[in-house]
Design a protein around this motif. Structure first.
Motif, PDB file in Angstrom:
ATOM      1  N   VAL A   1       2.829   3.020  13.671  1.00 23.13           N
ATOM      2  CA  VAL A   1       2.402   3.102  12.261  1.00 23.13           C
ATOM      3  C   VAL A   1       3.612   2.980  11.328  1.00 23.13           C
ATOM      4  O   VAL A   1       4.638   3.631  11.540  1.00 23.13           O
ATOM      5  N   GLN A   2       3.461   2.148  10.304  1.00 24.29           N
ATOM      6  CA  GLN A   2       4.487   1.978   9.269  1.00 24.29           C
ATOM      7  C   GLN A   2       3.975   2.602   7.968  1.00 24.29           C
ATOM      8  O   GLN A   2       2.762   2.609   7.725  1.00 24.29           O
ATOM      9  N   ILE A   3       4.903   3.044   7.136  1.00 21.04           N
ATOM     10  CA  ILE A   3       4.497   3.714   5.898  1.00 21.04           C
ATOM     11  C   ILE A   3       4.862   2.855   4.682  1.00 21.04           C
ATOM     12  O   ILE A   3       5.937   2.260   4.632  1.00 21.04           O
ATOM     13  N   ALA A   4       3.944   2.851   3.724  1.00 19.32           N
ATOM     14  CA  ALA A   4       4.132   2.085   2.481  1.00 19.32           C
ATOM     15  C   ALA A   4       4.078   3.013   1.287  1.00 19.32           C
ATOM     16  O   ALA A   4       3.362   4.026   1.297  1.00 19.32           O
ATOM     17  N   ALA A   5       4.806   2.612   0.218  1.00 17.76           N
ATOM     18  CA  ALA A   5       4.594   3.233  -1.087  1.00 17.76           C
ATOM     19  C   ALA A   5       3.422   2.510  -1.758  1.00 17.76           C
ATOM     20  O   ALA A   5       3.042   1.411  -1.353  1.00 17.76           O
ATOM     21  N   GLN A   6       2.862   3.136  -2.782  1.00 19.80           N
ATOM     22  CA  GLN A   6       1.700   2.527  -3.459  1.00 19.80           C
ATOM     23  C   GLN A   6       2.112   1.686  -4.667  1.00 19.80           C
ATOM     24  O   GLN A   6       1.266   1.041  -5.298  1.00 19.80           O
TER      25      GLN A   6
ATOM     26  N   ALA B   1       5.483  -1.876   0.469  1.00 18.70           N
ATOM     27  CA  ALA B   1       5.022  -1.300  -0.810  1.00 18.70           C
ATOM     28  C   ALA B   1       3.817  -2.098  -1.299  1.00 18.70           C
ATOM     29  O   ALA B   1       3.844  -3.336  -1.291  1.00 18.70           O
ATOM     30  N   VAL B   2       2.769  -1.404  -1.684  1.00 19.23           N
ATOM     31  CA  VAL B   2       1.622  -2.058  -2.318  1.00 19.23           C
ATOM     32  C   VAL B   2       2.040  -2.385  -3.760  1.00 19.23           C
ATOM     33  O   VAL B   2       2.731  -1.593  -4.404  1.00 19.23           O
ATOM     34  N   VAL B   3       1.643  -3.546  -4.235  1.00 20.52           N
ATOM     35  CA  VAL B   3       1.984  -3.953  -5.608  1.00 20.52           C
ATOM     36  C   VAL B   3       0.724  -4.504  -6.283  1.00 20.52           C
ATOM     37  O   VAL B   3      -0.023  -5.284  -5.686  1.00 20.52           O
ATOM     38  N   GLY B   4       0.512  -4.094  -7.529  1.00 15.31           N
ATOM     39  CA  GLY B   4      -0.546  -4.701  -8.337  1.00 15.31           C
ATOM     40  C   GLY B   4      -1.953  -4.334  -7.940  1.00 15.31           C
ATOM     41  O   GLY B   4      -2.901  -5.101  -8.192  1.00 15.31           O
ATOM     42  N   HIS B   5      -2.123  -3.145  -7.344  1.00 14.11           N
ATOM     43  CA  HIS B   5      -3.492  -2.717  -7.014  1.00 14.11           C
ATOM     44  C   HIS B   5      -4.344  -2.722  -8.284  1.00 14.11           C
ATOM     45  O   HIS B   5      -3.846  -2.426  -9.369  1.00 14.11           O
ATOM     46  N   SER B   6      -5.607  -3.030  -8.158  1.00 14.27           N
ATOM     47  CA  SER B   6      -6.458  -3.163  -9.363  1.00 14.27           C
ATOM     48  C   SER B   6      -6.507  -1.869 -10.168  1.00 14.27           C
ATOM     49  O   SER B   6      -6.670  -1.903 -11.390  1.00 14.27           O
ATOM     50  N   GLU B   7      -6.343  -0.711  -9.503  1.00 15.25           N
ATOM     51  CA  GLU B   7      -6.340   0.542 -10.270  1.00 15.25           C
ATOM     52  C   GLU B   7      -5.070   0.649 -11.112  1.00 15.25           C
ATOM     53  O   GLU B   7      -5.092   1.217 -12.207  1.00 15.25           O
ATOM     54  N   ARG B   8      -3.976   0.098 -10.630  1.00 11.77           N
ATOM     55  CA  ARG B   8      -2.743   0.044 -11.437  1.00 11.77           C
ATOM     56  C   ARG B   8      -2.946  -0.916 -12.617  1.00 11.77           C
ATOM     57  O   ARG B   8      -2.511  -0.650 -13.721  1.00 11.77           O
ATOM     58  N   ARG B   9      -3.607  -2.031 -12.348  1.00 10.33           N
ATOM     59  CA  ARG B   9      -3.849  -2.997 -13.428  1.00 10.33           C
ATOM     60  C   ARG B   9      -4.795  -2.400 -14.465  1.00 10.33           C
ATOM     61  O   ARG B   9      -4.604  -2.541 -15.668  1.00 10.33           O
ATOM     62  N   GLN B  10      -5.841  -1.704 -13.981  1.00  5.38           N
ATOM     63  CA  GLN B  10      -6.889  -1.196 -14.881  1.00  5.38           C
ATOM     64  C   GLN B  10      -6.448   0.023 -15.679  1.00  5.38           C
ATOM     65  O   GLN B  10      -6.724   0.128 -16.862  1.00  5.38           O
TER      66      GLN B  10
ATOM     67  N   CYS C   1      -2.146  -5.505  16.023  1.00  2.14           N
ATOM     68  CA  CYS C   1      -1.972  -5.614  14.571  1.00  2.14           C
ATOM     69  C   CYS C   1      -0.866  -4.677  14.113  1.00  2.14           C
ATOM     70  O   CYS C   1      -0.489  -3.753  14.834  1.00  2.14           O
ATOM     71  N   GLU C   2      -0.357  -4.947  12.897  1.00  2.00           N
ATOM     72  CA  GLU C   2       0.530  -3.978  12.248  1.00  2.00           C
ATOM     73  C   GLU C   2      -0.356  -2.946  11.574  1.00  2.00           C
ATOM     74  O   GLU C   2      -1.385  -3.293  10.992  1.00  2.00           O
ATOM     75  N   ILE C   3       0.037  -1.702  11.671  1.00  2.00           N
ATOM     76  CA  ILE C   3      -0.715  -0.622  11.017  1.00  2.00           C
ATOM     77  C   ILE C   3       0.175  -0.050   9.918  1.00  2.00           C
ATOM     78  O   ILE C   3       1.323   0.319  10.174  1.00  2.00           O
ATOM     79  N   VAL C   4      -0.368   0.002   8.712  1.00  2.00           N
ATOM     80  CA  VAL C   4       0.410   0.486   7.569  1.00  2.00           C
ATOM     81  C   VAL C   4      -0.426   1.522   6.822  1.00  2.00           C
ATOM     82  O   VAL C   4      -1.632   1.322   6.631  1.00  2.00           O
ATOM     83  N   ILE C   5       0.205   2.609   6.434  1.00  2.00           N
ATOM     84  CA  ILE C   5      -0.484   3.610   5.597  1.00  2.00           C
ATOM     85  C   ILE C   5       0.318   3.776   4.308  1.00  2.00           C
ATOM     86  O   ILE C   5       1.516   4.094   4.343  1.00  2.00           O
ATOM     87  N   ALA C   6      -0.357   3.565   3.165  1.00  2.00           N
ATOM     88  CA  ALA C   6       0.279   3.756   1.859  1.00  2.00           C
ATOM     89  C   ALA C   6      -0.066   5.158   1.361  1.00  2.00           C
ATOM     90  O   ALA C   6      -1.202   5.429   0.955  1.00  2.00           O
ATOM     91  N   ALA C   7       0.931   6.026   1.427  1.00  2.33           N
ATOM     92  CA  ALA C   7       0.730   7.434   1.055  1.00  2.33           C
ATOM     93  C   ALA C   7       1.266   7.665  -0.359  1.00  2.33           C
ATOM     94  O   ALA C   7       2.068   6.871  -0.865  1.00  2.33           O
ATOM     95  N   PRO C   8       0.858   8.751  -1.010  1.00  4.39           N
ATOM     96  CA  PRO C   8       1.449   9.083  -2.316  1.00  4.39           C
ATOM     97  C   PRO C   8       2.962   9.284  -2.173  1.00  4.39           C
ATOM     98  O   PRO C   8       3.439   9.721  -1.116  1.00  4.39           O
TER      99      PRO C   8
END
Ligand code: PEP
Length: 260
Positions: free
Chosen positions: A65-70, A97-106, A42-49
């Protein structure tokens, strides 16, 4: 839809939310890297601050491991205090990059329209967006899950070109399952993923839909990941709380391969 004809490499992504300093980031990877060094299933991704992205990239150099923005802003630069742009995230060495996480929406006013703009920006800057959708508990109880997912899909992703859409990852995250310990059953996840894949087929064609990776997120833990991943339409997981501990995240990564 002939899903079996298509190889969809699973993705196990961790979302650290607003946790971990740069020092804690280094400590995490010292342990995590050794536990996932051989992973290829699998691809492994960590979205860090944002503030820890460069450290995370540095610590994972040469690892799988690949790194993502949130999140990612839609403009490349400008007067947008508190935001971070695609070129900045790329320059830090990220590929996702993570986009549209429910905490961002909320909590931060994210809408389907801003999700679209951020997704398109991520793609412009060669970041793979992991676009989150999901219904609230009351929407599920009112029988509106399919309508909500369809609306989020059409308004958030429907205007992408086929070429753009072929480069995204979608995460189905029922809001009632996030951080609550209440995981969707594999059947619930599979049903929601099918709604999303059907929308993808309608708008972008069967082949593109068959290649789309749809992750499940919501209280994924080492002891439930294999059952979720056993569903043919579930192509990985977006993991919040359980991604903060390197051993538990490594167990999820490694168990996600059990059903293959
Ligand atoms: C998330 O943050 O996307 C998430 C799914 O959180 P948790 O795994 O803690 O429910």
């Amino acid at each position: 839809m002939s899903e079996v004809d298509f190889q969809r490499k699973p993705v196990i992504a961790g979302n650290w939310k607003m946790f971990k300093t740069a020092v804690e980031t280094r400590q995490f990877f010292k342990v995590f890297n050794t536990l996932v060094a051989q992973v290829d299933h699998c691809e492994i991704v960590i979205a860090a601050p944002f503030i820890s992205l460069e450290v995370a990239v540095e610590e994972t150099a040469g690892s799988p491991v690949q790194i993502a923005a949130q999140s990612v802003h839609w403009e490349a630069q400008g007067a947008f205090t508190g935001e971070v742009s695609g070129p900045m995230i790329r320059a830090a060495g990220c590929n996702y990059a993570v986009v549209g996480h429910s905490e961002r929406r909320q909590y931060f006013g994210e809408t389907d329209e801003t999700v679209y703009k951020r997704t398109a920006a991520a793609l412009r800057h060669r970041l793979t967006p992991i676009v989150c959708v999901g219904e609230r508990l009351e929407e599920r109880e009112d029988g509106k899950t399919e309508n909500v997912l369809t609306r989020q899909f059409i308004e958030g992703l429907g205007s992408l070109t086929v070429e753009q859409f072929s480069r995204i990852i979608v995460a189905y995250e029922p809001i009632w399952a996030i951080g609550t310990g209440r995981t969707a059953t594999p059947a619930i996840a599979a049903e929601a993923h099918e709604v999303l894949r059907t929308q993808a087929a309608k708008r972008f064609g069967e082949d593109i839909a068959a290649g789309l990776r749809i992750l499940y997120g919501g209280s994924v833990k080492p002891d439930n990941v294999s059952d979720l991943m056993a569903e043919s339409g579930v192509d990985g997981a977006l993991v919040g709380g359980a991604s903060l501990d390197p051993r538990s995240m490594a167990l999820i990564v490694n168990h996600s391969g059990e059903s293959f």
